[in-house]
Write a protein that holds these residues in place. Structure first.
Motif, mmCIF file in Angstrom:
data_model
loop_
_atom_site.group_PDB
_atom_site.id
_atom_site.type_symbol
_atom_site.label_atom_id
_atom_site.label_comp_id
_atom_site.label_asym_id
_atom_site.label_seq_id
_atom_site.Cartn_x
_atom_site.Cartn_y
_atom_site.Cartn_z
ATOM 1 N N GLY A 61 23.905 42.241 80.694
ATOM 2 C CA GLY A 61 23.877 41.065 80.714
ATOM 3 C C GLY A 61 23.587 40.702 82.485
ATOM 4 O O GLY A 61 24.263 39.467 82.890
ATOM 5 N N ILE A 62 22.985 41.534 83.192
ATOM 6 C CA ILE A 62 22.726 41.321 84.657
ATOM 7 C C ILE A 62 21.248 40.860 84.727
ATOM 8 O O ILE A 62 20.316 41.666 84.390
ATOM 9 C CB ILE A 62 23.041 42.559 85.294
ATOM 10 N N GLY A 63 21.056 39.594 85.129
ATOM 11 C CA GLY A 63 19.660 38.897 85.639
ATOM 12 C C GLY A 63 19.501 39.075 86.925
ATOM 13 O O GLY A 63 20.325 39.274 87.740
ATOM 14 N N PRO A 64 18.141 38.654 87.280
ATOM 15 C CA PRO A 64 17.836 38.633 88.634
ATOM 16 C C PRO A 64 18.727 37.588 89.638
ATOM 17 O O PRO A 64 19.019 37.960 90.583
ATOM 18 C CB PRO A 64 16.576 38.298 88.725
ATOM 19 N N GLU A 65 19.328 36.598 88.880
ATOM 20 C CA GLU A 65 20.188 35.519 89.425
ATOM 21 C C GLU A 65 21.454 35.982 90.096
ATOM 22 O O GLU A 65 22.155 35.498 91.054
ATOM 23 C CB GLU A 65 20.320 34.230 88.834
ATOM 24 N N GLN A 66 21.844 37.303 89.367
ATOM 25 C CA GLN A 66 23.124 37.662 89.467
ATOM 26 C C GLN A 66 23.181 38.914 90.968
ATOM 27 O O GLN A 66 24.005 39.342 91.404
ATOM 28 C CB GLN A 66 23.903 38.578 88.632
ATOM 29 N N LEU A 67 21.603 38.892 91.323
ATOM 30 C CA LEU A 67 21.439 39.943 92.492
ATOM 31 C C LEU A 67 21.247 39.253 93.774
ATOM 32 O O LEU A 67 20.885 38.067 93.582
ATOM 33 C CB LEU A 67 20.336 40.935 92.169
ATOM 34 N N ARG A 68 21.287 39.848 94.950
ATOM 35 C CA ARG A 68 21.255 39.200 96.188
ATOM 36 C C ARG A 68 19.665 39.085 96.473
ATOM 37 O O ARG A 68 19.172 39.424 97.834
ATOM 38 C CB ARG A 68 22.068 40.276 97.288
ATOM 39 N N ILE A 69 19.015 38.493 95.631
ATOM 40 C CA ILE A 69 17.499 38.385 95.747
ATOM 41 C C ILE A 69 17.119 37.052 96.553
ATOM 42 O O ILE A 69 16.504 37.085 97.481
ATOM 43 C CB ILE A 69 16.897 38.319 94.513
ATOM 44 N N LYS A 70 18.037 35.880 96.446
ATOM 45 C CA LYS A 70 17.737 34.789 97.112
ATOM 46 C C LYS A 70 17.945 34.915 98.698
ATOM 47 O O LYS A 70 17.039 34.756 99.373
ATOM 48 C CB LYS A 70 18.775 33.594 96.796
ATOM 49 N N GLU A 71 19.138 35.680 99.098
ATOM 50 C CA GLU A 71 19.363 36.173 100.436
ATOM 51 C C GLU A 71 18.097 37.077 100.983
ATOM 52 O O GLU A 71 17.732 36.719 102.014
ATOM 53 C CB GLU A 71 20.506 36.896 100.571
ATOM 54 N N LEU A 72 17.449 37.866 100.130
ATOM 55 C CA LEU A 72 16.453 38.479 100.789
ATOM 56 C C LEU A 72 15.026 37.702 100.967
ATOM 57 O O LEU A 72 14.434 37.770 102.134
ATOM 58 C CB LEU A 72 15.880 39.683 99.605
ATOM 59 N N LEU A 73 14.903 36.627 100.059
ATOM 60 C CA LEU A 73 13.887 35.763 100.137
ATOM 61 C C LEU A 73 14.150 34.854 101.427
ATOM 62 O O LEU A 73 13.231 34.826 102.354
ATOM 63 C CB LEU A 73 13.783 34.850 99.150
ATOM 64 N N ASN A 74 15.278 34.843 101.802
ATOM 65 C CA ASN A 74 15.649 33.824 103.113
ATOM 66 C C ASN A 74 15.183 34.431 104.354
ATOM 67 O O ASN A 74 14.853 34.165 105.320
ATOM 68 C CB ASN A 74 17.163 33.406 103.285
ATOM 69 N N ARG A 75 15.543 35.998 104.049
ATOM 70 C CA ARG A 75 15.287 36.824 105.419
ATOM 71 C C ARG A 75 13.934 37.008 105.688
ATOM 72 O O ARG A 75 13.547 36.842 107.052
ATOM 73 C CB ARG A 75 15.740 38.076 105.227
ATOM 74 N N LEU A 76 12.768 36.324 104.605
ATOM 75 C CA LEU A 76 11.495 36.539 104.827
ATOM 76 C C LEU A 76 11.005 35.352 105.718
ATOM 77 O O LEU A 76 10.119 35.496 106.591
ATOM 78 C CB LEU A 76 10.845 36.783 103.641
ATOM 79 N N HIS A 77 11.566 34.168 105.499
ATOM 80 C CA HIS A 77 11.386 33.052 106.344
ATOM 81 C C HIS A 77 11.647 33.241 107.962
ATOM 82 O O HIS A 77 11.112 32.881 108.540
ATOM 83 C CB HIS A 77 12.207 32.017 105.791
#
Lengths: 199, 199
Positions: B117-133
Motif C-alpha cells: 500500500g505504498i504509493g509515490p505520494e508516501q515517498l519524499r518525491i515532492k521534496e526532490l522536485l522542489n530541489r530541482l527548482h
C-alpha cells in the motif's frame, strides 16, 4: 567508510565492540535502532544495565544469579551427588542444552594459566572443597575447556580431589581441541558427557 | 535451552530482536555484557538512546542528520549538479564507501509497493522536485534497490523527471537482482555507478 552523523557513528563504534560484530553488522544494527520505536530501544537499553545491576554470583556454586542462591542450586529436583565444574558461567549453557546432566555446577571463573599469571589460588577452588565437606558428593565432572589451560586445570583438580576418595571424571574430547565449549553442538556435547573417563 | 536468571534471559531476548543476531550470538553478547565494565555498558546504552533522541532528517535531502542540514548537503566540496536518489538512509553507505561519487543525495524513505500500500505520494518525491527548482541539477542518478519495488520506483521517477529536461540515469545491474544495496562489495558498487545508463 562514509561519514555518519555523530550519534550514529558513536553507536556503530560501541556496537562493534561486541563479540562477533564487524563493521557491516554494526551499521546494520545501528540503522535498525534508528528506525525502531523509542520504547523498544529503551527496553534494550534498560536490559543492558539491569544485567550489570541485578545479577550477582550464587553463594554456593558461583554461577550468575539474581538471588543469593542460583536456580540450579535451589532446585530440589537436581542430583546433589554430582558436581560439574566449568570455567565460566556461559559454559553451563551447552551442558544444560543437552538435558542429560541433572547434577549441580561449580564455576571456577577462569582456568590455570601461568602465561597470564593465573594460578589455582585465583580460581574458586577453595569454595569447591568447602562444598565437599557439606554435601555427600560422589562424582565431580571436570568440564573445563579442551584447551591447554582447561586441561591443566582439570589435571590440577583431579590431583587435588582424588585423594579425598571422590570419583573424578573428565568430559570426553569429542569436542575439537583448541575450540571453546560454547561452539559445541548438542550431539557432540552429549557424547562428551556420556564418554567421561576416570582421572 | 537452559534457564537463565531473569535479567540475563530478558537481555538475550532483546538482543535477539536485532537484525542478523540468532540465539547463540545473543547469548554470547549477553555474557560479554555481564563481564564488561559498567561504564562500557553505560556508554552503549546511552549511544542507543542518543541515536533516537539526537538525530533527525536533513531539511534538504531527508538523510539522517544531527543538524538541520546534513553533512553532505552542507559540504561545499560536493558537486551540487548531481543528485543520487536512494530508498533509505543506510543505502548511502555502500555508495560513499566507493569514494567515486561526489554529488548530493536524496532519500525517498521507501519505494513504491502496491502490495504494501505504498504509493509515490508516501515517498519524499515532492521534496526532490522542489530541489530541482532551487539548484541547477544536471543529472539524477537513481540508486534505488535492484528489486521489483526499487525498479518500479526508478521507472516512475524517470517518467516524472525526463520531461523536465534533466539527465536521468540508473545504476547498472551489476549487483545481484533481488538482493539489497547494503550487501554490495565496493568493486561491484563502483562498477554499478560507472555503468549507469540513460533512462
Amino acid at each position: 567508510m562514509p561519514d555518519f552523523a555523530e550519534p550514529l557513528a558513536r553507536l556503530i563504534l560501541e556496537i562493534k565492540r561486541l563479540p562477533g560484530i564487524g563493521q557491516k553488522s554494526a551499521q546494520r544494527i545501528a540503522f535498525h535502532i534508528l528506525r525502531a520505536q523509542r520504547e523498544d530501544v529503551e527496553r534494550l537499553s534498560a536490559a543492558l544495565l539491569d544485567v550489570k545491576d541485578k545479577l550477582g554470583l550464587c553463594a554456593v556454586c558461583n554461577n550468575i544469579s539474581d538471588a543469593e542462591v542460583c536456580l540450579y542450586c535451589r532446585d530440589p529436583h537436581r542430583d546433589r551427588h554430582k558436581i560439574c565444574v566449568v570455567e565460566e558461567p556461559h559454559n553451563l549453557v551447552p551442558i544444560e542444552t543437552t538435558r542429560t546432566f541433572n547434577g549441580l555446577y561449580h564455576v571456577l571463573h577462569g582456568s590455570i594459566s601461568p602465561l597470564r599469571g593465573i594460578g589455582p589460588e585465583q580460581l574458586r577452588i577453595k569454595e569447591l572443597l568447602n562444598r565437599l565437606h557439606e554435601a555427600d558428593v560422589e562424582e565431580i565432572i571436570l568440564a573445563t575447556n579442551p584447551t591447554v589451560e582447561g586441561e591443566a586445570t582439570a589435571v590440577y583438580l583431579a590431583r587435588l580431589l582424588k585423594p579425598l576418595g571422590i570419583r573424578v571424571t573428565r568430559i570426553a574430547m569429542g569436542i575439537p581441541v583448541g575450540s571453546d565449549l560454547e561452539y559445541a553442538d548438542e550431539v557432540t556435547m552429549s557424547k562428551s558427557l556420556e564418554n567421561r573417563r576416570e582421572m
